[in-house]
Design a protein around this motif. Structure first.
Motif, PDB file in Angstrom:
ATOM      1  N   GLU A 253      -9.433   1.377   6.038  1.00 38.52           N
ATOM      2  CA  GLU A 253     -10.511   0.813   5.211  1.00 38.52           C
ATOM      3  C   GLU A 253      -9.949  -0.040   4.086  1.00 38.52           C
ATOM      4  OE1 GLU A 253     -14.569   2.250   2.850  1.00 38.52           O
ATOM      5  OE2 GLU A 253     -13.412   3.678   4.051  1.00 38.52           O
ATOM      6  N   ARG A 254      -8.845   0.387   3.492  1.00 38.41           N
ATOM      7  CA  ARG A 254      -8.206  -0.407   2.435  1.00 38.41           C
ATOM      8  C   ARG A 254      -7.754  -1.753   2.987  1.00 38.41           C
ATOM      9  NH1 ARG A 254      -4.408   0.098  -1.881  1.00 38.41           N
ATOM     10  NH2 ARG A 254      -4.100  -2.038  -2.647  1.00 38.41           N
TER      11      ARG A 254
ATOM     12  N   ASP B 101     -10.796  -3.917   3.507  1.00 38.03           N
ATOM     13  CA  ASP B 101     -11.340  -4.398   2.232  1.00 38.03           C
ATOM     14  C   ASP B 101     -10.498  -5.536   1.667  1.00 38.03           C
ATOM     15  OD1 ASP B 101     -13.429  -2.623   2.326  1.00 38.03           O
ATOM     16  OD2 ASP B 101     -12.505  -1.158   0.960  1.00 38.03           O
ATOM     17  N   GLU B 102      -9.177  -5.390   1.720  1.00 33.60           N
ATOM     18  CA  GLU B 102      -8.301  -6.453   1.216  1.00 33.60           C
ATOM     19  C   GLU B 102      -8.492  -7.723   2.046  1.00 33.60           C
ATOM     20  OE1 GLU B 102      -6.456  -6.594  -1.394  1.00 33.60           O
ATOM     21  OE2 GLU B 102      -6.087  -4.512  -2.002  1.00 33.60           O
TER      22      GLU B 102
ATOM     23  N   HIS C 134      -5.330   4.347   5.977  1.00 37.10           N
ATOM     24  CA  HIS C 134      -5.638   3.269   5.045  1.00 37.10           C
ATOM     25  C   HIS C 134      -6.309   2.084   5.734  1.00 37.10           C
ATOM     26  CE1 HIS C 134      -3.279   5.061   1.707  1.00 37.10           C
ATOM     27  NE2 HIS C 134      -2.556   5.561   2.702  1.00 37.10           N
TER      28      HIS C 134
ATOM     29  N   ILE D 144       0.848  -1.189   0.000  1.00 38.70           N
ATOM     30  CA  ILE D 144       0.000   0.000   0.000  1.00 38.70           C
ATOM     31  C   ILE D 144       0.887   1.244   0.000  1.00 38.70           C
ATOM     32  CG2 ILE D 144      -1.798   1.265   1.225  1.00 38.70           C
ATOM     33  CD1 ILE D 144      -2.740  -1.371   2.401  1.00 38.70           C
TER      34      ILE D 144
END
Length: 238
Positions: A223-224, A227-228, A221, A211
């Motif tokens: 939320e990223r 999500d991953e 990050h 990332i």
């Protein structure tokens, strides 16, 4: 339920409920952290919202768990994780997510414990000896502290354990567990090369995500990351 490790030390934990009776995500901290670190709480909350019951906990000697921080080592934390698995065993399928040093704990635990079905490492430590030398090489064990924080004394047993493990690579070479590796491109605590090296040695289903514009804390990050992790669980945690 109360969870104690084999030394009788209470393991502090919290569960984020979701509509699933046969799955559980176990989420672990990094060195000097605990279950109430913002990143850990936010990630557990988001995973539960995605339908994955999540148990976040503090290793013995950390946060509100029993024990002495000076006794904390990766090897002892592997035992702590085993104690949790003993309590939640049964019909539940287990995914383990380890942050930082918690990633090394998961790697070593899953190498000998088939109750873990899926692994996710978040800035996961691989080169334990290199980490000890880089971060604490100028400190005197049993006298100095971790990152000048007096609440986290640097013990000789902690340094010795990191040095003896050296790297988790030998333990994971035969892993076939689906494994997601996430790392911040600007991480200067656990270097991105740790995930790169580990990824090359894994033989099962695997994914490596770097990332950009974030460091060891994944600040900005969260939320990223969720999500991953959610996508990986959606594919491999059925």
């Amino acid at each position: 339920m109360e969870i104690h490790n084999r030394y009788g030390e209470k393991i502090d934990y919290a569960i984020h409920e979701a509509n699933s009776d046969d799955k559980l995500v176990i989420l672990a901290q990094g060195v000097t952290g605990d279950k109430d670190r913002e990143f850990i709480v936010e990630l557990a909350t988001m995973l539960a919202a995605k339908g994955y019951p999540t148990l976040r906990f503090s290793f013995a000697g950390c946060g509100q768990s029993g024990g002495d921080f000076r006794d904390s080592t990766i090897s002892k934390e592997v035992e702590d994780l085993g104690s949790i698995l003993d309590q939640v065993k049964g019909a539940k399928k287990i995914a383990y997510i380890g942050y930082s040093m918690g990633g090394a704990v998961g790697a070593l635990a899953a190498a000998k414990d088939d109750r873990i079905s899926v692994l996710i490492s978040l800035a996961g430590m691989v080169d334990t000896k290199g980490f000890a030398e880089r971060e604490f090489g100028e400190e005197t064990p049993d006298q100095g502290c971790m990152w000048e924080n007096e609440s986290h004394p640097l013990s000789q047993k902690f340094v010795d354990d990191l040095t003896q493990i050296d790297t988790v690579i030998p333990a994971v070479k035969e892993h076939r567990i689906p494994w997601l590796l996430l790392h911040g491109a600007e991480d200067d605590v656990v270097l991105p090369s740790d995930s790169e090296t580990l990824f090359k040695h894994l033989k099962g289903k695997k994914k490596h995500v770097v990332i950009d514009r974030t460091d060891h804390s994944f600040e900005g990050h969260f939320e990223r990351v969720a999500d991953e992790a959610g996508d990986w669980l959606g594919t491999h945690f059925k």
